[in-house]
Design an enzyme around this catalytic site. Structure first.
Site, short mmCIF file in Angstrom:
data_model
loop_
_atom_site.label_atom_id
_atom_site.label_comp_id
_atom_site.label_asym_id
_atom_site.label_seq_id
_atom_site.Cartn_x
_atom_site.Cartn_y
_atom_site.Cartn_z
N SER A 1 0.82 -1.20 0.00
CA SER A 1 0.00 0.00 0.00
C SER A 1 0.86 1.26 0.00
O SER A 1 1.60 1.50 -0.95
CB SER A 1 -0.95 -0.04 1.20
OG SER A 1 -1.94 0.96 1.09
N ASP B 1 -1.81 6.18 -3.61
CA ASP B 1 -0.69 5.48 -3.00
C ASP B 1 -0.27 4.34 -3.94
O ASP B 1 -0.71 4.26 -5.09
CB ASP B 1 -1.06 4.97 -1.61
CG ASP B 1 -2.23 4.00 -1.63
OD1 ASP B 1 -2.94 3.93 -2.65
OD2 ASP B 1 -2.45 3.31 -0.62
N ASP C 1 -0.94 1.20 -4.28
CA ASP C 1 -1.88 0.22 -4.84
C ASP C 1 -3.22 0.84 -5.20
O ASP C 1 -4.18 0.14 -5.52
CB ASP C 1 -2.09 -0.95 -3.87
CG ASP C 1 -2.74 -0.54 -2.55
OD1 ASP C 1 -2.61 0.63 -2.17
OD2 ASP C 1 -3.35 -1.41 -1.90
N ASP D 1 -5.60 2.25 -3.53
CA ASP D 1 -6.82 2.20 -2.72
C ASP D 1 -7.04 3.52 -1.99
O ASP D 1 -8.14 3.77 -1.49
CB ASP D 1 -6.82 1.01 -1.75
CG ASP D 1 -5.71 1.06 -0.70
OD1 ASP D 1 -4.79 1.89 -0.83
OD2 ASP D 1 -5.76 0.24 0.24
#
Length: 471
Positions: free
Chosen positions: A92, A249, A251, A253
């Site tokens: 993340s 960020d 990834d 999400d």
């Protein structure tokens, strides 16, 4: 083993190929027969995804390989590719030296605690069910999951005139169709968040991408989209003619935003704007205990209310199961619309921000409609989070009649609140205080910080005394 967002840590330390292999074996041994496996762009991701796939197949499950995809793309896809679960290899917003594993169920929700504990228990005691050569699972290529996600975003977004025919080939600066004549800068953070640029082009926006090349070293900027880390985005938007900017960020999400003037939008303010738009009278919005009173005020203006959870998007998603909870978010940039999916979806947040700006006006003016409060935050390093938090809880109980101990210790007073909680991933205790005036916020904050430092000092002294006695 698993925190609120899966397992995460330094590669070669907490996170290894052996761990990934064992998680795959544990999932298959738990009865998950078909699992979709994706990853973000980190250099270690290929190895770890290969290990998860090998573990699944070793115990008889099929691995559907998705390649590099955003976490919300993977989470949304579990049911679409007829799988029982999903694994995204990602750390993340952590630095590129880290990686991790996030587990998703068929409803696009993160694995709940019982499911995580079942996997962790098998990893811990080695209870796997390896199969013979004739019973091994297969590895299967996934269909184009990004195309499915883009289709869903197009269907979920109305920009009033966008015809959905943008070619979305991802080239920097390419003109879109019409899309309410919006111009957007997307900082993809060198990860799969470049999907957002393509989705906005699909909707007819003119898009410029920043850090759009998928780079496993995350060389463009640190992964967490904070105001400091988004300095380049802020400067580009400020000197250009974009209507706003967004940043993801590693990834995708998380999504944070920048106004057309290049000002970074605080997470609490963005939460207030989203909540006010999507909540109606009598409904609720879910957000963690460290959420500003500004969000309560924004929701009250439309007859809605805030329901607070523990810190972590998994806890927010759990609350969205409750009747009347229509939206959830975290000031760190995780936004969840349960009518679309029960995972934080950064690209969806960017599209819905475009909708908000197209319909209600410039983002800078919308930000000014949210009345904010003085807020103080810091972190105190500790060698014993559990001991320090226990001491803090005892001390605050002596000073205040009511404590909320769902996640650390939260104290509400007539004109503000303070929260002391242990970090879930670092040797830190985090302190937050907010009040109606700056002086009162400072008073609450100073009280809490002094208390944490005193308790931490007492813990160290006790430890040193114990060690000396032991010698």
């Amino acid at each position: 083993m698993f925190g609120t967002s899966g397992v995460r840590g330094e590669v070669g330390g907490k996170v290894t190929a052996q761990l990934a292999f064992d998680v795959g074996r544990a999932l298959a041994s738990e009865g998950y027969e078909r699992v979709v496996v994706g990853r973000d762009a980190r250099e270690s991701g290929q190895l770890l995804a290969d290990a998860v796939s090998a573990g699944l197949r070793d115990c008889g499950a099929d691995a559907v390989r998705a390649g590099v995809v955003a976490t919300p793309t993977l989470a949304r896809s579990v049911w679409q590719v007829d799988c029982d679960a999903g694994v995204e290899v990602t750390a993340s917003h952590n630095p590129p030296t880290d990686n991790g594993l996030k587990l998703w169920d068929v409803t696009s929700r993160a694995f709940d605690r019982p499911k995580l504990d079942a996997v962790a228990d098998r990893v811990g005691d080695g209870r796997f069910t390896p199969r013979s050569s004739s019973e091994l699972g297969s590895e299967i290529a996934a269909p184009d999951l990004e195309a499915n996600h883009r289709d869903a975003l197009r269907e979920a977004t109305d920009l009033g005139g966008a015809d959905g025919l943008g070619d979305g080939d991802g080239l920097d600066g390419e003109e879109g169709r019409d899309g309410a004549n919006l111009s957007v800068v997307v900082d993809a953070g060198n990860g799969p968040g470049v999907l957002t640029a393509d989705a906005l082009r699909d909707l007819g926006c003119s898009v410029t991408t920043l850090n759009g090349e998928r780079d496993g070293r995350l060389s463009g900027r640190p992964s967490e989209p904070t105001a400091d880390h988004c300095a380049d985005l802020r400067a580009i938007v400020a000197r250009g003619d974009a209507d706003f900017g967004v940043a993801h960020d590693g990834d995708a999400d998380r999504t944070m935003a920048v106004t057309e003037d290049g000002e970074f939008v605080a997470g609490d303010v963005l939460l207030a704007l989203f909540g006010r738009r999507y909540a109606e009278e009598g409904t609720r919005v879910a957000a963690p205990l460290n959420t500003s009173l500004a969000v309560d005020d924004a929701l009250e203006s439309v007859g809605a209310s805030l329901t607070r959870t523990r810190v972590g998007d998994g806890y927010v998603a759990d609350r969205l199961r409750d009747e009347g909870v229509v939206f959830g978010g975290e000031p760190s940039g995780a936004w969840i619309w349960p009518d679309e999916a029960h995972c934080p979806d950064g690209p969806l947040a960017a599209c819905r921000l475009a909708e908000l700006v197209a319909e209600e006006g410039p983002l800078s003016e919308l930000v000014e409609t949210v009345a904010t409060y003085p807020t103080k935050r810091t972190s105190v390093r500790t060698d014993d989070k559990r001991g320090t938090m226990a001491g803090v809880a005892d001390a605050l109980a002596d000073r205040h009649d009511e404590l909320d101990t769902r996640d650390g210790v939260r104290v509400e007073v007539e004109d503000g609140w303070l929260l002391v909680r242990a970090s879930g991933t670092q040797p830190l205790v985090r302190v937050t205080a907010e009040a109606e005036t700056d002086d009162r916020a400072s008073e609450l904050f100073d009280e809490a910080v002094a208390l944490v430092e005193r308790v931490e000092g007492d813990e160290r002294s006790a430890s040193a005394t114990s060690g000396a006695t032991g010698r």
